[in-house]
Design a protein around this motif. Structure first.
Motif, PDB file in Angstrom:
ATOM      1  N   ASN A  19      14.566 -10.860 -11.376  1.00 40.37           N
ATOM      2  CA  ASN A  19      14.464 -12.274 -11.694  1.00 40.37           C
ATOM      3  C   ASN A  19      13.465 -12.404 -12.792  1.00 40.37           C
ATOM      4  OD1 ASN A  19      12.769 -11.614  -9.750  1.00 40.37           O
ATOM      5  ND2 ASN A  19      12.886 -13.583  -8.794  1.00 40.37           N
ATOM      6  N   GLY A  20      12.721 -11.403 -13.179  1.00 41.60           N
ATOM      7  CA  GLY A  20      11.725 -11.748 -14.306  1.00 41.60           C
ATOM      8  C   GLY A  20      10.234 -12.109 -13.619  1.00 41.60           C
ATOM      9  N   ILE A  21      10.115 -11.666 -12.419  1.00 42.64           N
ATOM     10  CA  ILE A  21       8.902 -11.875 -11.818  1.00 42.64           C
ATOM     11  C   ILE A  21       8.072 -10.436 -11.647  1.00 42.64           C
ATOM     12  CG2 ILE A  21       7.445 -12.477  -9.636  1.00 42.64           C
ATOM     13  CD1 ILE A  21       8.754 -14.978 -10.679  1.00 42.64           C
ATOM     14  N   VAL A  22       6.926 -10.162 -11.986  1.00 48.65           N
ATOM     15  CA  VAL A  22       6.521  -8.991 -12.086  1.00 48.65           C
ATOM     16  C   VAL A  22       5.241  -8.957 -11.340  1.00 48.65           C
ATOM     17  CG1 VAL A  22       5.394  -7.139 -13.415  1.00 48.65           C
ATOM     18  CG2 VAL A  22       7.125  -8.533 -14.512  1.00 48.65           C
ATOM     19  N   TRP A  23       4.957  -7.955 -10.328  1.00 50.05           N
ATOM     20  CA  TRP A  23       3.788  -7.841  -9.586  1.00 50.05           C
ATOM     21  C   TRP A  23       2.992  -6.725 -10.008  1.00 50.05           C
ATOM     22  CZ3 TRP A  23       2.439  -4.180  -5.791  1.00 50.05           C
ATOM     23  CH2 TRP A  23       1.368  -4.558  -4.715  1.00 50.05           C
ATOM     24  N   ILE A  24       1.643  -7.015 -10.088  1.00 55.24           N
ATOM     25  CA  ILE A  24       0.882  -5.901 -10.528  1.00 55.24           C
ATOM     26  C   ILE A  24      -0.392  -5.868  -9.565  1.00 55.24           C
ATOM     27  CG2 ILE A  24      -0.700  -4.961 -12.615  1.00 55.24           C
ATOM     28  CD1 ILE A  24       0.834  -6.833 -14.125  1.00 55.24           C
ATOM     29  N   GLN A  25      -0.594  -4.600  -9.132  1.00 55.79           N
ATOM     30  CA  GLN A  25      -2.009  -4.657  -8.268  1.00 55.79           C
ATOM     31  C   GLN A  25      -2.922  -3.309  -8.783  1.00 55.79           C
ATOM     32  OE1 GLN A  25      -1.903  -2.826  -4.382  1.00 55.79           O
ATOM     33  NE2 GLN A  25      -2.872  -4.362  -3.532  1.00 55.79           N
ATOM     34  N   GLY A  26      -4.077  -3.380  -9.174  1.00 62.64           N
ATOM     35  CA  GLY A  26      -4.888  -2.427  -9.577  1.00 62.64           C
ATOM     36  C   GLY A  26      -6.287  -2.417  -8.953  1.00 62.64           C
ATOM     37  N   GLU A  27      -6.908  -1.173  -8.688  1.00 60.77           N
ATOM     38  CA  GLU A  27      -8.005  -1.143  -8.325  1.00 60.77           C
ATOM     39  C   GLU A  27      -9.188  -1.843  -9.305  1.00 60.77           C
ATOM     40  OE1 GLU A  27      -8.766   0.109  -5.179  1.00 60.77           O
ATOM     41  OE2 GLU A  27      -6.678   0.462  -5.083  1.00 60.77           O
ATOM     42  N   ASP A  28      -8.956  -1.451 -10.688  1.00 58.35           N
ATOM     43  CA  ASP A  28      -9.780  -1.907 -11.549  1.00 58.35           C
ATOM     44  C   ASP A  28      -9.401  -3.366 -12.335  1.00 58.35           C
ATOM     45  OD1 ASP A  28     -11.359  -2.104 -13.700  1.00 58.35           O
ATOM     46  OD2 ASP A  28     -11.447  -0.207 -14.550  1.00 58.35           O
ATOM     47  N   ILE A  51      11.477  -2.522 -18.114  1.00 62.58           N
ATOM     48  CA  ILE A  51      11.582  -1.480 -16.994  1.00 62.58           C
ATOM     49  C   ILE A  51      11.732  -0.090 -17.912  1.00 62.58           C
ATOM     50  CG2 ILE A  51      13.071  -0.521 -15.604  1.00 62.58           C
ATOM     51  CD1 ILE A  51      13.788  -3.168 -14.386  1.00 62.58           C
ATOM     52  N   GLY A  52      12.591  -0.390 -19.089  1.00 60.64           N
ATOM     53  CA  GLY A  52      12.784   0.892 -20.104  1.00 60.64           C
ATOM     54  C   GLY A  52      13.951   1.675 -19.475  1.00 60.64           C
ATOM     55  N   LYS A  53      14.433   2.515 -20.357  1.00 55.06           N
ATOM     56  CA  LYS A  53      15.179   3.436 -19.968  1.00 55.06           C
ATOM     57  C   LYS A  53      14.918   4.453 -19.113  1.00 55.06           C
ATOM     58  CE  LYS A  53      19.594   5.202 -22.328  1.00 55.06           C
ATOM     59  NZ  LYS A  53      19.906   5.880 -23.551  1.00 55.06           N
ATOM     60  N   GLY A  54      15.735   4.180 -17.780  1.00 51.76           N
ATOM     61  CA  GLY A  54      15.315   4.926 -16.596  1.00 51.76           C
ATOM     62  C   GLY A  54      13.955   4.960 -16.026  1.00 51.76           C
ATOM     63  N   GLY A  55      13.598   3.556 -16.432  1.00 51.14           N
ATOM     64  CA  GLY A  55      12.237   3.337 -15.747  1.00 51.14           C
ATOM     65  C   GLY A  55      11.085   3.918 -16.659  1.00 51.14           C
ATOM     66  N   SER A  56      11.422   4.193 -17.877  1.00 50.38           N
ATOM     67  CA  SER A  56      10.360   4.913 -18.849  1.00 50.38           C
ATOM     68  C   SER A  56       9.155   4.206 -19.025  1.00 50.38           C
ATOM     69  CB  SER A  56      10.860   5.462 -19.952  1.00 50.38           C
ATOM     70  OG  SER A  56      11.557   4.491 -20.723  1.00 50.38           O
ATOM     71  N   MET A  57       9.657   2.881 -19.482  1.00 55.60           N
ATOM     72  CA  MET A  57       8.444   1.962 -19.897  1.00 55.60           C
ATOM     73  C   MET A  57       7.386   1.599 -18.694  1.00 55.60           C
ATOM     74  SD  MET A  57       7.694   0.273 -22.858  1.00 55.60           S
ATOM     75  CE  MET A  57       8.903  -0.696 -23.904  1.00 55.60           C
ATOM     76  N   VAL A  58       7.720   1.113 -17.671  1.00 58.20           N
ATOM     77  CA  VAL A  58       7.281   0.810 -16.588  1.00 58.20           C
ATOM     78  C   VAL A  58       6.330   1.911 -15.977  1.00 58.20           C
ATOM     79  CG1 VAL A  58       8.498   0.695 -14.698  1.00 58.20           C
ATOM     80  CG2 VAL A  58       6.942  -0.961 -14.803  1.00 58.20           C
ATOM     81  N   SER A  59       6.867   3.087 -16.052  1.00 59.42           N
ATOM     82  CA  SER A  59       6.243   4.267 -15.283  1.00 59.42           C
ATOM     83  C   SER A  59       5.101   4.635 -16.437  1.00 59.42           C
ATOM     84  CB  SER A  59       7.043   5.219 -15.018  1.00 59.42           C
ATOM     85  OG  SER A  59       7.678   5.890 -16.273  1.00 59.42           O
ATOM     86  N   MET A  60       5.354   4.639 -17.649  1.00 60.74           N
ATOM     87  CA  MET A  60       4.120   4.753 -18.513  1.00 60.74           C
ATOM     88  C   MET A  60       2.979   3.759 -18.463  1.00 60.74           C
ATOM     89  SD  MET A  60       5.455   4.959 -22.433  1.00 60.74           S
ATOM     90  CE  MET A  60       5.013   3.144 -22.900  1.00 60.74           C
ATOM     91  N   ILE A  61       3.183   2.662 -18.093  1.00 57.04           N
ATOM     92  CA  ILE A  61       2.225   1.685 -17.921  1.00 57.04           C
ATOM     93  C   ILE A  61       1.452   2.015 -16.545  1.00 57.04           C
ATOM     94  CG2 ILE A  61       1.482  -0.905 -17.438  1.00 57.04           C
ATOM     95  CD1 ILE A  61       4.027  -1.515 -19.028  1.00 57.04           C
ATOM     96  N   LYS A  62       1.968   2.315 -15.423  1.00 58.76           N
ATOM     97  CA  LYS A  62       1.654   3.026 -14.121  1.00 58.76           C
ATOM     98  C   LYS A  62       0.496   3.744 -14.480  1.00 58.76           C
ATOM     99  CE  LYS A  62       5.286   1.480 -11.126  1.00 58.76           C
ATOM    100  NZ  LYS A  62       6.432   2.120 -10.355  1.00 58.76           N
ATOM    101  N   GLN A  63       1.094   5.023 -15.285  1.00 60.58           N
ATOM    102  CA  GLN A  63       0.385   6.174 -15.514  1.00 60.58           C
ATOM    103  C   GLN A  63      -1.069   5.833 -16.278  1.00 60.58           C
ATOM    104  OE1 GLN A  63       1.795   9.551 -17.340  1.00 60.58           O
ATOM    105  NE2 GLN A  63       3.456   9.767 -16.407  1.00 60.58           N
ATOM    106  N   ALA A  64      -0.732   4.825 -17.286  1.00 58.16           N
ATOM    107  CA  ALA A  64      -1.999   4.642 -18.090  1.00 58.16           C
ATOM    108  C   ALA A  64      -2.969   3.983 -17.187  1.00 58.16           C
ATOM    109  CB  ALA A  64      -1.456   3.936 -19.479  1.00 58.16           C
ATOM    110  N   THR A  65      -2.523   2.780 -16.310  1.00 61.48           N
ATOM    111  CA  THR A  65      -3.457   1.927 -15.978  1.00 61.48           C
ATOM    112  C   THR A  65      -3.670   2.388 -14.436  1.00 61.48           C
ATOM    113  OG1 THR A  65      -1.726   0.516 -15.381  1.00 61.48           O
ATOM    114  CG2 THR A  65      -2.656   0.108 -17.426  1.00 61.48           C
ATOM    115  N   GLY A  66      -2.829   3.020 -13.715  1.00 63.46           N
ATOM    116  CA  GLY A  66      -3.182   3.501 -12.437  1.00 63.46           C
ATOM    117  C   GLY A  66      -2.784   2.182 -11.388  1.00 63.46           C
ATOM    118  N   CYS A  67      -2.054   1.076 -12.102  1.00 66.95           N
ATOM    119  CA  CYS A  67      -1.725   0.076 -11.189  1.00 66.95           C
ATOM    120  C   CYS A  67      -0.308   0.317 -10.581  1.00 66.95           C
ATOM    121  CB  CYS A  67      -1.426  -1.004 -12.261  1.00 66.95           C
ATOM    122  SG  CYS A  67      -3.002  -1.694 -12.741  1.00 66.95           S
ATOM    123  N   ARG A  68      -0.219  -0.535  -9.571  1.00 67.18           N
ATOM    124  CA  ARG A  68       1.005  -0.413  -8.765  1.00 67.18           C
ATOM    125  C   ARG A  68       1.721  -1.494  -9.542  1.00 67.18           C
ATOM    126  NH1 ARG A  68      -0.235  -0.751  -2.808  1.00 67.18           N
ATOM    127  NH2 ARG A  68       1.882  -0.177  -2.306  1.00 67.18           N
TER     128      ARG A  68
END
Lengths: 232, 257
Positions: free
Chosen positions: B184-193, B161-178
């Protein structure tokens, strides 16, 4: 005749070369490898997880369940019949008792922590190698525990007190005693003590002191194995 | 005379001496035997004044009140759904907490959640016997549609998640994924590409593996910029990065959009 030179040339209080690794089974929650000379033990820990059948559940605390198994090809001679037998059942039980004196499962009511100990190659001292591997694996799985249990077999061959007997010494053609001991290093409490053979009271005392000394060194090997996994 | 025997962030194993004397206090993951404080878990030492605690490096997720998690529907009962929480205990999502809709008696509950569905849900109660109650009422709590499910080590979740969500929002920005990261350690990713979705998954796996590296956010940022060619701007740039943040709600608010 006395036994004044060991068959493999070790000193009387010297153990076989030991090696430990943590986290070698990827899909397990925690795992370890422990080698004492030609005895090799693998331990895998799964859990805490749901326990079934339900009547085994303990609502006050989680339970520890240990399974010890020698692989069919592990011995030096005949093929071992696969599956459990009277001996493996007993060793599973004593290992479980030995480890449950350090693990604290009160945070996991109704759950179970499964420990599987497999021995692909054996040359005496298997339950000790199994306990050493299992404590590393439990710590690797993040289970709360007071200490890592270290175990070694001590004993007597023809009147000489020895540490870490191998199979040739256990089968030596003279009065022999084989005493597997598990020690909790921080308190020097003994959590496993069995005996096979004959030994005098004084020699037993001497052997137990030796076991405590040896277990201190084994504990160091265990700690290093765990740190090595995480300090890279 | 009390003395401390370990350094901050040092890896310790169960039984290892952390401090001698009665001037220090044992906290999470430690215990006092005689006058020595020892580690009861494998983890990193954290010293806060006189209090010594351990930040675990391994272990299963333990359900905690107010955690937002991603669960999987494993059973349908008379009054709700049983949800697998990726912990030793499964949870109960009762009909009352599942939806605002009126559900008539004998209705087909699979219309709401079917077995095998993944849901973003919040823990409202954990009893001493670890009976867990969940709710779907809250911002961002919903059934998850098509996407990719990843499992990561629970102890690495704050890092992802990173501090204040920094890490995950960075990945979101770069990949355009939700992306949704459950406590609990489960991560959900959805992307167009699909390629970008894979990149997001690989990045998260990498963070899990290299979580001990200092300044990982910047390294990941550079690499993501190189691969995608998208300039990433931090929402909340923080120069000093903590090695392990507390299990906090800071991050997830940011993720549940």
């Amino acid at each position: 005749m006395t036994y004044n030179k060991r068959l493999d040339g070790r000193k009387f209080d010297e153990t076989r070369p030991m090696e430990a690794k943590a986290g070698i089974i990827k899909r397990a929650d925690g795992s370890a490898y422990f080698r004492m000379g030609k005895t090799v033990a693998y331990a895998a820990v799964y859990g805490p997880r749901d326990l079934f059948p339900r009547f085994l559940q303990n609502p006050r605390s989680g339970i520890l369940r240990v399974n010890y198994n020698m692989m069919p090809f592990s011995g030096s001679g005949e093929r071992i019949r696969p599956g459990g037998n009277r001996r493996s059942k007993e060793i599973s039980l004593v290992t479980e008792k030995s480890l449950s004196s350090v693990v604290d499962l009160s945070d996991f009511p109704n759950a179970v922590v499964d420990v599987f100990i497999e021995l692909p190659q054996t040359d005496a001292g298997t339950r000790c190698a199994g306990i050493c591997a299992a404590s590393i694996a439990l710590a690797d799985a993040g289970i709360p525990m007071k200490d890592l249990v270290a175990a070694v077999s001590v004993g007597q061959v023809d009147g000489t007190v020895l540490a870490d007997l191998n199979y040739d010494e256990e089968a030596y053609d003279a009065p022999v005693a084989d005493v597997p001991v598990a020690v909790i290093p921080s308190t020097e409490e003994i959590s496993l003590l069995q005996m096979d053979g004959e030994i005098t009271r004084d020699q037993l005392k001497e052997a137990l002191e030796l076991a405590k000394k040896v277990c201190k060194n084994i504990n160091k090997i265990q700690r290093e194995a765990l740190k090595k996994k995480y300090e890279e | 005379m009390s003395e401390i025997l370990v350094k901050e962030k040092q890896v310790v194993v169960p039984g290892e001496e952390l401090a001698k004397g009665m001037d220090y206090l044992p906290s999470y993951g430690t215990y006092r035997g005689n006058d020595t404080i020892r580690a009861a878990k494998l983890g990193l030492v954290s010293i806060d004044g006189k209090v010594i605690k351990i930040i675990p490096l391994s272990g299963k997720y333990m359900p905690k009140k107010n955690d937002t998690i991603i669960g999987k529907v494993i059973d349908i009962t008379m009054n709700g759904w049983r949800i697998d929480t990726n912990s030793p205990y499964s949870a109960m999502l009762s009909m009352k907490d599942a939806t605002m809709d009126f559900i008539p008696k004998g209705a087909d509950l699979t219309r709401y959640f079917d077995i095998g569905d993944y849901v973003v849900t919040k823990i409202i109660q954990v009893t001493t016997q670890k009976l867990i109650d969940l709710t779907m009422k809250g911002p961002g709590l919903r059934k998850l549609g098509a996407g990719r499910i990843l499992q990561v080590n629970t102890t690495k979740v704050p890092r992802i998640i990173g501090k204040g969500g920094s890490m995950v929002s960075m990945i979101k920005q770069a990949t355009g994924c939700r992306i949704i990261v459950g406590q609990n350690g489960i991560v959900w990713i959805q992307g167009e590409d699909p390629a970008k979705e894979t990149l997001a998954a690989e990045t998260i796996k990498r963070i899990e593996k290299e979580s001990h590296i200092q300044g990982l956010t910047d390294i990941i940022k550079n690499d993501l910029e190189k691969i995608t060619g998208i300039k990433i701007e931090y929402k909340e740039q923080q120069a000093e990065e903590m090695h392990h943040t507390e299990h906090s709600q800071q991050g997830e608010q940011n993720d549940l959009q």
